[in-house]
Design an enzyme around this catalytic site. Structure first.
Site, mmCIF file in Angstrom:
data_model
loop_
_atom_site.group_PDB
_atom_site.id
_atom_site.type_symbol
_atom_site.label_atom_id
_atom_site.label_comp_id
_atom_site.label_asym_id
_atom_site.label_seq_id
_atom_site.Cartn_x
_atom_site.Cartn_y
_atom_site.Cartn_z
ATOM 1 N N ASP A 270 -3.537 -3.741 0.056
ATOM 2 C CA ASP A 270 -3.429 -5.011 -0.323
ATOM 3 C C ASP A 270 -2.893 -4.967 -1.731
ATOM 4 O OD1 ASP A 270 -3.666 -7.185 1.585
ATOM 5 O OD2 ASP A 270 -6.014 -6.764 1.436
HETATM 6 C C1 GLC Z 1 -8.611 -5.870 -0.646
HETATM 7 C C2 GLC Z 1 -8.675 -4.682 -1.618
HETATM 8 C C3 GLC Z 1 -9.004 -5.592 -3.024
HETATM 9 C C4 GLC Z 1 -8.356 -6.559 -3.105
HETATM 10 C C5 GLC Z 1 -8.198 -7.428 -1.969
HETATM 11 C C6 GLC Z 1 -7.137 -8.630 -2.076
HETATM 12 O O1 GLC Z 1 -9.754 -6.120 -0.006
HETATM 13 O O2 GLC Z 1 -9.659 -3.753 -1.424
HETATM 14 O O3 GLC Z 1 -8.962 -4.371 -4.082
HETATM 15 O O4 GLC Z 1 -8.837 -7.360 -4.513
HETATM 16 O O5 GLC Z 1 -7.744 -6.727 -0.854
HETATM 17 O O6 GLC Z 1 -7.096 -9.453 -1.052
HETATM 18 C C1 GLC Z 2 -9.576 -4.610 2.510
HETATM 19 C C2 GLC Z 2 -8.825 -5.559 3.078
HETATM 20 C C3 GLC Z 2 -8.063 -5.143 4.074
HETATM 21 C C4 GLC Z 2 -6.870 -4.036 3.205
HETATM 22 C C5 GLC Z 2 -7.801 -2.947 2.519
HETATM 23 C C6 GLC Z 2 -7.013 -2.111 1.562
HETATM 24 O O1 GLC Z 2 -10.466 -3.795 3.059
HETATM 25 O O2 GLC Z 2 -9.717 -6.293 3.917
HETATM 26 O O3 GLC Z 2 -7.029 -6.104 4.547
HETATM 27 O O4 GLC Z 2 -6.016 -3.359 4.252
HETATM 28 O O5 GLC Z 2 -8.784 -3.670 1.762
HETATM 29 O O6 GLC Z 2 -6.251 -2.812 0.598
#
Ligand code: GLC
Ligand code: GLC
Length: 814
Positions: free
Chosen positions: A487
């Site tokens: 993400d």
């Molecule tokens: C994932 C990531 C996080 C980010 C989020 C946004 O959870 O771990 O760092 O802020 O996505 O949706």
């Molecule tokens: C968090 C989000 C997931 C994403 C991951 C890496 O776990 O929930 O959707 O793939 O972060 O950013």
């Protein structure tokens, strides 16, 4: 250093001191009513949706402070001293404090001044309520005159609004009290037809429903004025902050004990029967009263608890293993499976790190969660798949998230995360392999929840696949869109404005930045789709998919390989990311793990090389780091990944979610030693001994462990809600132990450490119990199978003939 121990027999983790490094939590409820509870009784409850139907209030930014909970106070009415047996909120120096977190229940108790008190918190199956079953025992040699006080703080339903909109909220709170039951009915007068209730089995001496009357002005939960005084005030909340508190007297002879039950619940009335009498404003309690009466009865409570135990016995029995490694056994047999239920239920919405007010259910997250859940309750997996598919867009793309209560795609975040659609293919594949229920593919499912747009689920998968083909970039690799699995790799974002969302800000047209990760995902999903098509008799279509997959593999070899490892992506300028040419972020885990697990490079040495590079550059004693070297500054063209200080989260943290990809990849190149070693490095149980460093719960995975660039290398964060749960479960059970579901039967292909002499497993699969014994005869991974004593060809056990329900499988590895 440890803060407790595993009781595997009872399937509990026993915490023996209350001041754990962080609150160590558990989930109550696994269907519609949920509670989160910490080892000192902190936490909150909600019905279905943590944001829109929150029952109790929790304060944000509260870790490790952890205040707001299901607190019970005991007061010695002779001395006036009062305390809480769960340690919080009074924090007395308790004797024999223990918290037993079990499967769907938490038992917390201690002794103080000769009074032992233990509360068992749980949610009965098929009910929208929670029970606090309190047992108090007088262990003194003299009589004890006690008062018992219960307390909870109601949330005014929409948790986001509750935490922010005080100009309104301070005027809307409403309650009713009848027969000692406290009913919370804020907004019931207008558009809500649901309310909460808080009941008590003892004779209610007095109650409070207004927070200020209970706590007293300028006081907190550690010394409520009314408890200190020994008398609740019978306050009625009009606005301000409605709470529920009961006072019950307990006179106990020496050695005597007593049980009290508190029930906190959620109830809905049919709209036309909201009031009783109908023209009044009084809650209609006709249908809720029998429920309350039932659970104030201790025999009923015992029976409900027993039913819950049996339910979990049944779920866990589906896959049980006996390996030479206690941590593997414990996680597979108990805790990892249990965590998979929580991640399936919550996605990433409600924990002590997810506030429950932000994110709904993630499209990619929920599909991946199925990998660790589908074997437990396939019918719920089926429902989830159809819900997810209904939020898919006609383009084949998907809403990134949806709210579980409305089941609608979340417009605030939208779509264009170009990996999303492929996870649907993988989720459906996992379901088909587990159940053999091919009918799901014919289910009519709408696009974007639009009535009239229904097409068979199979067509959704076709569109998912095509979505990528319609969006290829300059090198023929998939365009990344807003982000792929990571993400935080936001290659079209270019945000320089504080507070802007990295995921939803797009300053580029998105026609250049490409993802090698999505290419690997496409290969895996494409192979699955080809097999599905083949099984449906669509040979031509299957061949087309395989041709596309082969072409993508070529592209990866040509444009996605850096010489010693797979590249990660190309940025908006067409420059490499995750290459030796980069100054920072030279090598990333995602493409090493995912390309190899998808089978890319298995036949040309690339896979082995990629795994060597992971071992050399990314593996640490605390797990495998996401990328190296960490980004030391913010790069406009990379986005959020470079916003984190080095060693945290996606910027070179050990992101536990994708460690299992490498474990699986290692099994694909035949290294059981490495696969299991990586498994052990992040296995929470194996890390229990370093709980003071790890800090999160030793019984569940956390999203991240700080990487070696961080000052706190080895410290875990964001426990519970993470794709780590499903992927580790899948990696250890299906790839390392190798008990793998397939479209036609149960495959047995273990790739285990050389030092293991074998292992045993029981797997219930499509209604048949497989007793599996694996024995090592040589060092390799070649499998010879006997089914019920008869040698068979290949690695797959087909369903037994003649309706037999039990099968014995012997596997010899050489
Ligand atoms: C994932 C990531 C996080 C980010 C989020 C946004 O959870 O771990 O760092 O802020 O996505 O949706
Ligand atoms: C968090 C989000 C997931 C994403 C991951 C890496 O776990 O929930 O959707 O793939 O972060 O950013």
């Amino acid at each position: 250093m440890k803060f407790g121990y595993f009781d595997d027999e009872k399937r509990e983790y026993v915490i023996t001191r209350p001041d754990t490094p962080l609150p160590w939590i558990n989930y109550l409820g696994c269907q519609a009513y949920f509670g989160i509870i910490s080892n000192t009784a902190g936490g909150y409850s909600f019905y279905r949706d943590a944001r829109l139907r929150r029952l109790t209030r929790y304060r944000y930014n509260n870790v490790p402070y952890d205040l707001s909970g299901r607190y019970i106070y005991l007061r010695d009415d002779e001395s006036g001293e009062f305390w809480s047996s769960s340690w919080q909120p009074t924090q007395h120096d308790l004797e024999d404090y223990t918290c037993r977190h079990g499967m769907g229940y938490t038992l917390i108790g201690s002794r103080y001044c000769g009074i032992a008190a233990h509360t068992n918190y749980f949610v009965p199956l098929d009910e929208n309520l929670e029970i606090w079953q309190l047992t108090i025992a007088n262990q003194r040699s003299r009589r004890a005159s006690l008062s018992v006080f219960s307390s909870i703080e109601f949330c005014l339903w929409d948790a986001q609004d509750d935490a922010t909109n005080f100009q309104r909220n301070f005027s809307i709170g409403q309650v009713e009290i009848e027969d000692g039951v406290i009913y919370h009915k804020t907004e019931y007068r207008e558009r809500r037809d649901h309310f909460a209730y808080f009941a008590c089995s003892g004779k209610v001496e007095a109650f409070d429903t207004q927070r200020e009357a209970f706590l007293g002005p300028y006081r907190s939960w550690d010394k409520p004025a009314a408890v200190e005084r020994g008398r609740l005030t019978n306050s009625i909340a009009h606005g301000w902050a409605p709470i529920g508190a009961h006072q019950v007297k307990a006179e106990l002879a020496p050695g005597e004990s007593r049980q009290l039950i508190f029930v906190l619940g959620y109830h809905e009335n049919p709209r036309e029967q909201k009031f009783d009498p109908p023209e009044s404003q009084t809650l209609n309690k006709k249908s809720v009263k029998p429920v309350i009466a039932k659970y104030l009865d201790s025999a009923q409570v015992e029976a409900a608890f027993e039913k819950l135990r049996q339910y979990w016995d049944g779920l866990l029995a589906i896959c049980q293993v006996e390996t030479p490694d206690v941590h593997t056994n414990r996680m597979v047999n108990i805790w990892n499976a249990y965590q998979c239920m929580a991640t399936f239920n919550m996605s990433r919405s409600a924990s002590f790190y997810e506030s429950g007010i932000g994110r709904g259910l993630g499209f990619r997250d929920s599909n991946q969660d199925l990998l660790g859940f589908v074997h437990m309750v396939p019918s719920r997996a089926r429902e989830r798949i159809l819900d997810l598919a209904a939020t898919q867009l006609p383009t084949g793309g998907a809403y990134h998230q949806y709210q579980p209560l409305t089941k609608r795609g979340n417009n605030d975040i939208g779509g264009n995360f170009n990996d999303d659609p492929h996870w649907l293919i993988l989720g459906v594949a996992a379901y088909l392999k587990e159940t053999g229920d091919w009918s799901i593919l014919d289910e009519p499912v709408p696009y974007d929840n639009n009535p009239g747009s229904e097409q068979p689920l199979y067509e959704h998968l076709q569109r998912s696949f095509k979505y990528t083909l319609d969006r290829l970039g300059p090198h023929g690799l998939p365009l990344i869109g807003r982000a792929d699995w990571n993400d935080c790799l936001n290659l079209n974002c270019f945000s320089d404005t504080p507070g802007q969302s990295f995921q939803t800000t797009t300053n580029k047209d998105g026609k250049v930045a490409e993802s090698v990760f999505i290419a690997g995902l496409f290969v895996l999903a494409g192979r699955e789709l080809a097999e599905i098509a083949q099984c449906r008799g669509l040979a031509q279509e299957a061949n087309d998919y395989l041709a596309q997959v082969a072409a993508m593999e070529d592209t990866i070899r040509q444009h996605g390989w850096d010489g010693e490892w797979f590249l990660r992506a190309y940025d908006d300028f067409g420059r490499k990311i995750g290459s030796k040419e980069c100054l920072e972020g030279k090598i990333f885990i995602e493409t090493q793990g995912f390309c190899v697990l998808a089978g890319v490079g298995l036949d040309d040495g690339r896979a082995v090389k990629s795994m060597e590079s992971v071992a050399q550059y990314l593996a640490t004693e605390h797990g495998i780091i996401l990328q190296q070297p960490a980004y030391s500054k913010y790069y406009l063209e990379l986005g959020e990944i470079s916003s984190y200080p080095p060693g945290y989260k996606e910027n070179a943290g050990i992101f536990c979610h994708n460690n299992p990809w490498v474990m699986i990849a290692e099994t694909r190149v035949g290294s059981g030693d490495r696969a299991h070693d990586y498994y052990s490095r992040i296995n929470p149980s194996a890390r229990e001994a370093i709980s003071d460093l790890h800090r999160c719960e030793p019984y569940v995975y956390a999203q991240m462990i700080a990487g070696r660039d961080a000052p706190t290398f080895g410290e875990a964060k964001n426990s519970w809600l993470t794709g780590t749960a499903a992927w580790n479960y899948y990696a250890i059970t299906q790839w390392i132990l190798g008990i793998r579901t397939s479209y036609v039967g149960l495959e047995i292909s273990p790739v285990i450490p050389k030092s293991w002499r074998g292992f045993k497993a029981t797997r219930i699969f499509r209604g048949v119990t497989y007793h599996i014994a694996v024995e090592r005869a040589g060092e390799g991974n070649h499998v010879a199978l006997k089914v019920d004593g008869v040698p068979i060809k290949g690695n797959t056990v087909l369903p037994p003939a003649g309706g037999r329900k039990e099968v014995w499988v012997e596997a010899t590895l050489s």
